[in-house]
Design an enzyme around this catalytic site. Structure first.
Site, short mmCIF file in Angstrom:
data_model
loop_
_atom_site.label_atom_id
_atom_site.label_comp_id
_atom_site.label_asym_id
_atom_site.label_seq_id
_atom_site.Cartn_x
_atom_site.Cartn_y
_atom_site.Cartn_z
N HIS A 134 65.36 71.42 29.11
CA HIS A 134 64.53 70.83 28.05
C HIS A 134 65.05 71.29 26.69
O HIS A 134 65.48 72.44 26.53
CB HIS A 134 63.07 71.23 28.24
CG HIS A 134 62.15 70.43 27.36
ND1 HIS A 134 62.00 70.72 26.02
CD2 HIS A 134 61.39 69.34 27.61
CE1 HIS A 134 61.16 69.84 25.49
NE2 HIS A 134 60.78 68.99 26.43
N GLU A 171 65.64 62.28 26.13
CA GLU A 171 64.66 62.67 25.11
C GLU A 171 65.39 62.95 23.80
O GLU A 171 65.91 64.06 23.61
CB GLU A 171 63.93 63.94 25.53
CG GLU A 171 63.13 63.80 26.80
CD GLU A 171 62.00 64.82 26.86
OE1 GLU A 171 60.85 64.40 26.89
OE2 GLU A 171 62.27 66.03 26.86
P1 PGA Z 1 56.05 65.03 23.37
O1 PGA Z 1 56.99 65.95 24.30
O2 PGA Z 1 55.55 63.91 24.23
O3 PGA Z 1 54.96 65.95 22.91
O4 PGA Z 1 56.89 64.55 22.25
C1 PGA Z 1 57.88 65.37 25.21
C2 PGA Z 1 58.73 66.45 25.83
O5 PGA Z 1 59.07 67.41 25.13
O6 PGA Z 1 59.05 66.38 27.02
#
Ligand code: PGA
Length: 241
Positions: A86, A160
């Site tokens: 992540h 992401e």
């Molecule tokens: P968020 O986080 O939906 O709060 O932007 C997503 C993530 O970090 O997986």
């Protein structure tokens, strides 16, 4: 294929009793709930329909590694999905691609589903002209380096864009159309380089009840990874419905 909805609780909530209440309120089929490590055992009992996931795992299964949690410990607790790499861990814990590569391999070797997070930062995004895609491909190359393709069937990639995470206040987020385009290119790369014709790729970054259907209706987006909105049952329960 039905779309996968993954909730990443990050460093929340404050107590096991709150975690138990939240788990019961968001427990539905087709979802994965990833609480902090210390609530996994509580959630194993509380969840009847959702699958259990963790937010990280170490790359070895035992030994003198203070503070770490192994993939085999997670597996024995009933964990089915493990988030790896992540962007918050890359940034705040200085996890390198080498570390992430070892973690992905360890998780996949135990036949757990690895959710490998990748995505470009704001600076790279701002450069345009294919810079983001080049960055993402390089992350994939490094994070999947030397992993036998036969293990990759349990790989899930979460795209992401770092600049779109936790940006509810600023409203900065990728559009569903752009996320679709990037994910199509990720799938193309996985197919060509690893012969993964059926790869599973999620989108994550400020997904909530209001915008989720925009992402989930895109053909190449196989699901969403949800942070902040996964802590609000009335939001999370609307995602993917
Ligand atoms: P968020 O986080 O939906 O709060 O932007 C997503 C993530 O970090 O997986």
């Amino acid at each position: 294929m039905s779309k996968l909805i993954v909730g990443n609780w990050k460093l929340n909530p404050e107590s096991a009793s709150e975690a138990e209440a939240l788990a019961s309120a968001v427990d539905r089929r087709g979802t994965v709930v990833c609480p902090p490590f210390l609530y996994l055992a509580t959630l194993k009992k509380a969840l009847k329909r959702a699958k259990l996931g963790s937010q990280d795992a170490f790359w070895l299964n035992s030994g003198a590694y203070t503070g770490e949690v192994s993939p085999s410990q997670l597996k024995s607790l009933g964990v089915k999905y493990v988030i790896v790499g992540h962007s918050e861990r890359r940034r705040f814990l200085l996890e390198s691609d080498e570390m992430i590569n070892r973690k992905v391999e360890a998780v996949l070797h135990l036949k757990l589903n690895a959710i490998l997070c990748i995505g470009e930062d704001l600076e790279t995004h701002g450069r345009g002209g294919g810079a983001a895609l080049a960055y993402i491909k390089e992350q994939l190359r490094r994070d999947l380096d030397n992993i036998d393709v036969k293990y990759l069937k349990n790989l899930i990639v979460a795209y992401e864009p770092v600049w779109a995470i936790s940006t509810f206040q600023t409203g900065l987020r990728d559009t569903p159309e752009n996320a679709q385009k990037t994910i199509e290119q990720i799938k193309d790369f996985l197919a060509k380089r690893y012969r993964l014709s059926q790869s599973v790729v999620l989108y994550g970054g400020s997904v909530n009840a209001a915008n989720a259907s925009g992402y989930l209706s895109q053909a190449s987006i196989d699901g969403v990874l949800v942070g902040a909105a996964s802590l609000k049952p009335n939001e999370f329960n609307k995602i993917g419905i």
